[in-house]
Design a protein around this motif. Structure first.
Motif, PDB file in Angstrom:
ATOM      1  N   UNK A   1      -2.358  15.954  -3.746  1.00  0.00           N
ATOM      2  CA  UNK A   1      -1.875  14.971  -2.767  1.00  0.00           C
ATOM      3  C   UNK A   1      -1.398  13.709  -3.485  1.00  0.00           C
ATOM      4  N   UNK A   2      -0.285  13.135  -3.023  1.00  0.00           N
ATOM      5  CA  UNK A   2       0.279  11.951  -3.709  1.00  0.00           C
ATOM      6  C   UNK A   2      -0.389  10.653  -3.302  1.00  0.00           C
ATOM      7  N   UNK A   3      -1.692  10.664  -3.115  1.00  0.00           N
ATOM      8  CA  UNK A   3      -2.399   9.462  -2.668  1.00  0.00           C
ATOM      9  C   UNK A   3      -2.301   8.340  -3.693  1.00  0.00           C
ATOM     10  N   UNK A   4      -2.448   8.679  -4.962  1.00  0.00           N
ATOM     11  CA  UNK A   4      -2.385   7.670  -6.012  1.00  0.00           C
ATOM     12  C   UNK A   4      -1.010   7.007  -6.074  1.00  0.00           C
ATOM     13  N   UNK A   5       0.031   7.788  -5.859  1.00  0.00           N
ATOM     14  CA  UNK A   5       1.386   7.222  -5.894  1.00  0.00           C
ATOM     15  C   UNK A   5       1.603   6.281  -4.722  1.00  0.00           C
ATOM     16  N   UNK A   6       1.084   6.639  -3.556  1.00  0.00           N
ATOM     17  CA  UNK A   6       1.210   5.767  -2.388  1.00  0.00           C
ATOM     18  C   UNK A   6       0.443   4.464  -2.610  1.00  0.00           C
ATOM     19  N   UNK A   7      -0.773   4.571  -3.157  1.00  0.00           N
ATOM     20  CA  UNK A   7      -1.559   3.366  -3.428  1.00  0.00           C
ATOM     21  C   UNK A   7      -0.887   2.485  -4.474  1.00  0.00           C
ATOM     22  N   UNK A   8      -0.402   3.109  -5.520  1.00  0.00           N
ATOM     23  CA  UNK A   8       0.268   2.324  -6.566  1.00  0.00           C
ATOM     24  C   UNK A   8       1.517   1.635  -6.037  1.00  0.00           C
ATOM     25  N   UNK A   9       2.266   2.328  -5.182  1.00  0.00           N
ATOM     26  CA  UNK A   9       3.539   1.791  -4.685  1.00  0.00           C
ATOM     27  C   UNK A   9       3.335   0.685  -3.653  1.00  0.00           C
ATOM     28  N   UNK A  10       2.322   0.826  -2.827  1.00  0.00           N
ATOM     29  CA  UNK A  10       2.135  -0.132  -1.725  1.00  0.00           C
ATOM     30  C   UNK A  10       0.941  -1.066  -1.953  1.00  0.00           C
ATOM     31  N   UNK A  11      -0.232  -0.508  -2.148  1.00  0.00           N
ATOM     32  CA  UNK A  11      -1.448  -1.314  -2.246  1.00  0.00           C
ATOM     33  C   UNK A  11      -1.434  -2.219  -3.474  1.00  0.00           C
ATOM     34  N   UNK A  12      -0.988  -1.684  -4.622  1.00  0.00           N
ATOM     35  CA  UNK A  12      -0.998  -2.455  -5.861  1.00  0.00           C
ATOM     36  C   UNK A  12       0.379  -3.039  -6.205  1.00  0.00           C
ATOM     37  N   UNK A  13       1.317  -2.996  -5.268  1.00  0.00           N
ATOM     38  CA  UNK A  13       2.589  -3.729  -5.333  1.00  0.00           C
ATOM     39  C   UNK A  13       3.528  -3.219  -6.438  1.00  0.00           C
TER      40      UNK A  13
ATOM     41  N   UNK B   1       5.780  -1.055  -6.014  1.00  0.00           N
ATOM     42  CA  UNK B   1       7.090  -0.898  -5.422  1.00  0.00           C
ATOM     43  C   UNK B   1       7.944  -2.140  -5.627  1.00  0.00           C
ATOM     44  N   UNK B   2       7.350  -3.321  -5.414  1.00  0.00           N
ATOM     45  CA  UNK B   2       8.073  -4.576  -5.643  1.00  0.00           C
ATOM     46  C   UNK B   2       8.362  -4.765  -7.130  1.00  0.00           C
ATOM     47  N   UNK B   3       7.428  -4.385  -7.973  1.00  0.00           N
ATOM     48  CA  UNK B   3       7.660  -4.490  -9.415  1.00  0.00           C
ATOM     49  C   UNK B   3       8.789  -3.564  -9.857  1.00  0.00           C
TER      50      UNK B   3
ATOM     51  N   UNK C   1       1.230   4.840 -11.713  1.00  0.00           N
ATOM     52  CA  UNK C   1       2.168   3.771 -12.062  1.00  0.00           C
ATOM     53  C   UNK C   1       2.859   4.051 -13.391  1.00  0.00           C
ATOM     54  N   UNK C   2       2.137   4.648 -14.325  1.00  0.00           N
ATOM     55  CA  UNK C   2       2.758   5.021 -15.604  1.00  0.00           C
ATOM     56  C   UNK C   2       3.866   6.050 -15.382  1.00  0.00           C
ATOM     57  N   UNK C   3       3.607   7.038 -14.545  1.00  0.00           N
ATOM     58  CA  UNK C   3       4.636   8.045 -14.240  1.00  0.00           C
ATOM     59  C   UNK C   3       5.835   7.402 -13.556  1.00  0.00           C
ATOM     60  N   UNK C   4       5.573   6.492 -12.621  1.00  0.00           N
ATOM     61  CA  UNK C   4       6.667   5.794 -11.940  1.00  0.00           C
ATOM     62  C   UNK C   4       7.514   5.023 -12.945  1.00  0.00           C
TER      63      UNK C   4
END
Length: 304
Positions: free
Chosen positions: A80-92, A94-96, A275-278
């Motif tokens: 499940x892509x839970x970590x990607x969702x958290x990294x993108x939204x919860x830990x910002x 996406x803005x970075x 976040x590293x993968x992103x």
């Protein structure tokens, strides 16, 4: 058949045998086989060294923090892509990511345009002091970046651009411009002058000659230096850390460093790996799609 004709046929047969012997594939010697085998072994080992950490990072990006510490070398229990969702939204992140795209994209366009124009003038025109300017550009390649951090900090602070994306863009352009001019100089220098003169005869202005005639002919060099600049600017760490202290304007490299050191051992390791993968996926995509053009451009530039 006369003797003269017979001699000609004999000579032709001899030439045919010599040509066949020359064109026949040469069997590799023992030393060639040893060198080839050793090279393949070294490349295989190097590929494993590079690929395994990437795969481990990819698998860890789907694990929870507990899974990473309990079973670091096993497959994740859930994809499940839970970590990607958290990294993108919860830990910002996406803005970075958006900040990084803006900074690198604008800086890349500016440095390619300004670098191409500067290299074209230095290579094609006898401008007073052009050699001095070119050597100063080369000197910029030898200047360590960390020595300019303090002056850059006070310059950006003085003009009100410290901790802003425009300030970071200007710094990136100044950082990448010497290499761009150095790389494109040889491409513009090798272009035939007859084409430039023909454009003048047809009534083209200097600007039209540059943008519509000479710049398309230097496309291999532009492609190569554009890819190299993208990789260097996307992975830049020292400049944004020192010159971009505003947390809302963070780029990916400094965002990951701040995220990893913010909570010590309590950091969300799965989101960090995501976040590293992103961060590395855009670089891999660019290199995969443009690696052939990069190799051909570099070889073409060095052959000139």
């Amino acid at each position: 058949m006369s003797d003269k004709t017979a001699n000609l046929i004999t000579i032709d047969r001899r030439r045919a045998r010599k040509d066949a012997a020359r064109l026949r594939p040469r069997r590799g010697t023992t030393s060639d086989r040893v060198i080839g085998t050793t090279s393949h072994i070294i490349l295989a080992i190097w590929s494993i060294v590079v690929i395994l950490p990437l795969l481990w990072t990819l698998f860890s990006s789907f694990k929870t923090t507990g899974e990473i510490f309990d079973s670091p070398f096993t497959l994740p229990a859930s994809w499940a892509p839970t970590n990607y969702v958290n990294a993108w939204t919860k830990y910002n992140f996406g803005q970075m990511f958006l900040n990084t795209v803006i900074v690198v994209g604008v800086a890349l366009v500016l440095v390619m345009l300004l670098g191409a124009m500067c290299a074209y003038v230095l290579a094609r025109f006898s401008v007073p002091g052009s050699r001095v300017i070119y050597y100063l550009m080369l000197a910029g390649l030898t200047f360590p970046v960390f020595l300019a951090i303090v002056p850059l900090f006070f310059i950006l602070q003085g003009i009100g651009l410290l901790g802003t994306l425009p300030g970071l863009i200007i710094t990136y352009v100044a950082f990448a411009l010497p290499f761009t001019v150095f790389f494109l100089y040889s491409f513009f220098k090798s272009l035939p002058y007859e084409i430039q003169e023909a454009a003048y005869v047809d009534g083209a202005s200097e600007w039209r000659t540059f943008f519509q005639v000479m710049l398309p002919m230097a496309k291999p060099g532009l492609a190569a230096v554009g890819i190299l600049n993208f990789l260097g600017l996307w992975n830049q760490f020292l400049l944004p850390v020192a010159l971009n202290p505003n947390a809302s304007q963070y780029v990916l490299s400094q965002g990951m460093a701040a995220f990893a050191s913010a909570a010590g051992y309590e950091v969300d390791q799965g989101a960090l790996f995501a976040a590293v993968i992103i961060t590395i996926v855009p670089v891999l995509i660019v290199y995969i799609f443009f690696q052939r053009q990069l190799q051909g451009s570099v070889s073409q530039g060095t052959s000139r």
